[in-house]
Every structure is written in structure tokens, then in C-alpha cells.
Design an enzyme around this catalytic site. Structure first.
Site, mmCIF file in Angstrom:
data_model
loop_
_atom_site.group_PDB
_atom_site.id
_atom_site.type_symbol
_atom_site.label_atom_id
_atom_site.label_comp_id
_atom_site.label_asym_id
_atom_site.label_seq_id
_atom_site.Cartn_x
_atom_site.Cartn_y
_atom_site.Cartn_z
ATOM 1 N N CYS A 63 13.160 -1.092 13.115
ATOM 2 C CA CYS A 63 13.251 -0.686 14.526
ATOM 3 C C CYS A 63 13.436 0.815 14.704
ATOM 4 O O CYS A 63 13.509 1.306 15.828
ATOM 5 C CB CYS A 63 14.351 -1.454 15.236
ATOM 6 S SG CYS A 63 13.963 -3.209 15.393
ATOM 7 N N HIS B 34 6.479 -1.096 30.935
ATOM 8 C CA HIS B 34 5.438 -0.296 30.293
ATOM 9 C C HIS B 34 5.859 1.157 30.083
ATOM 10 O O HIS B 34 5.030 2.070 30.111
ATOM 11 C CB HIS B 34 4.103 -0.404 31.032
ATOM 12 C CG HIS B 34 3.441 -1.715 30.792
ATOM 13 N ND1 HIS B 34 3.762 -2.841 31.512
ATOM 14 C CD2 HIS B 34 2.522 -2.094 29.886
ATOM 15 C CE1 HIS B 34 3.048 -3.849 31.067
ATOM 16 N NE2 HIS B 34 2.290 -3.440 30.075
ATOM 17 N N GLU C 183 15.310 -10.102 24.118
ATOM 18 C CA GLU C 183 14.411 -9.136 23.497
ATOM 19 C C GLU C 183 13.270 -9.829 22.754
ATOM 20 O O GLU C 183 12.137 -9.362 22.773
ATOM 21 C CB GLU C 183 15.218 -8.263 22.534
ATOM 22 C CG GLU C 183 14.420 -7.171 21.882
ATOM 23 C CD GLU C 183 15.277 -6.266 21.024
ATOM 24 O OE1 GLU C 183 16.015 -5.436 21.585
ATOM 25 O OE2 GLU C 183 15.218 -6.404 19.782
#
Length: 149
Positions: free
Chosen positions: A25, A75, A136
């Protein structure tokens, strides 16, 4: 008067990277987030009120969460403003990408804390934020409960 909890769910797509993290990550990647927002209050008892019988109109809750969270994060790529990712963020923004710089590590845990403050600030005085659940992935989520604060 009864106390009722109501929940509205939202979805948005967001990218992020965790600076200093020791796993995958640390790379820029994205998630399809699901945010469940639960508020608590008493239904309006005034039969002359157009919102009679509602704790809060789902449309009003949607307006708050969409304006404070979804429209900003959807986005977008989120970076901690206190890391070298700022250089990447500036490059992306200069090339027309939607970038958010925040003052925290953009983990689900920190995001849900940020979201709770933003939503609470916009709720009517008679409505309390009960909890948030930010999913998530299909198997991972963070929760914030007012009672834990």
C-alpha cells in the site's frame, strides 16, 4: 418519543498511497469504498411538518454526505500533505488529475475520523451521528462510533 437510528449507504472510488508503509500500500492504488452513515434521533412528531415521522429526510442526509465526502473523494487520489508524496500530488494536479492533500495518513481508520467530523458539523442540532462504517475492500472496514469518543 422513540429514538431511532437510520442509515444511508454511499459508494465512491478513491486512490491513495501510504507513505512510509512497509507493504504494497506504499504504492498508489485505489479502492471502491462503501460508507455507511448512521444517525440517531427522534422522528418529527409535528403532523404539520412536511418531514413528519422522519428522523431526518434521507435526501437531506445524502446532501450532507455527498457534499462533504463523496463529491470530494470520488475519483480523487489522496495523499498526506506532510510527506514527499506532495511532489507527486502537484505533478498529478498540474496534469488535470483530482488530488486531495490531507493532514493525516490516508488509511481507512484516519479517513473515517475525518469523515465523522465533517458530517457532524453539518447535521441539524437534533440529530446525532451514531456511527460510520468505511469499507475499503470486501473483507476490510473501519468503524467510528460516537459512544467510543
Amino acid at each position: 418519543m422513540s429514538t431511532i437510528r437510520i442509515t444511508k449507504s454511499f459508494t465512491f472510488e478513491t486512490g491513495h498511497a501510504l507513505y512510509g508503509y512497509d507493504g504494497l500500500c506504499k504504492n498508489v492504488h485505489g479502492h471502491s469504498y462503501k460508507l455507511d452513515v448512521t444517525v440517531i434521533g427522534s422522528p418529527i412528531s409535528d403532523s404539520n411538518n412536511v418531514k413528519y415521522g422522519m428522523v431526518i429526510d434521507f435526501k437531506d442526509l445524502k446532501t450532507i454526505v455527498k457534499g462533504e465526502i463523496v463529491d470530494l473523494f470520488d475519483h480523487a487520489t489522496v495523499f498526506n500533505q506532510n510527506t514527499p508524496h506532495v511532489e507527486l500530488a502537484n505533478t498529478l494536479a498540474a496534469n488535470g488529475h483530482k488530488v486531495l492533500l490531507v493532514d493525516y495518513q490516508p488509511t481507512s481508520e484516519e479517513m473515517v475520523v475525518d469523515f465523522s467530523a465533517k458530517i457532524q458539523a453539518k447535521l441539524p442540532k437534533n440529530i446525532q451521528l451514531h456511527h460510520l462504517r468505511l469499507q475499503e475492500t470486501a473483507t476490510s472496514y473501519a468503524e467510528w462510533y460516537a459512544s467510543d469518543q
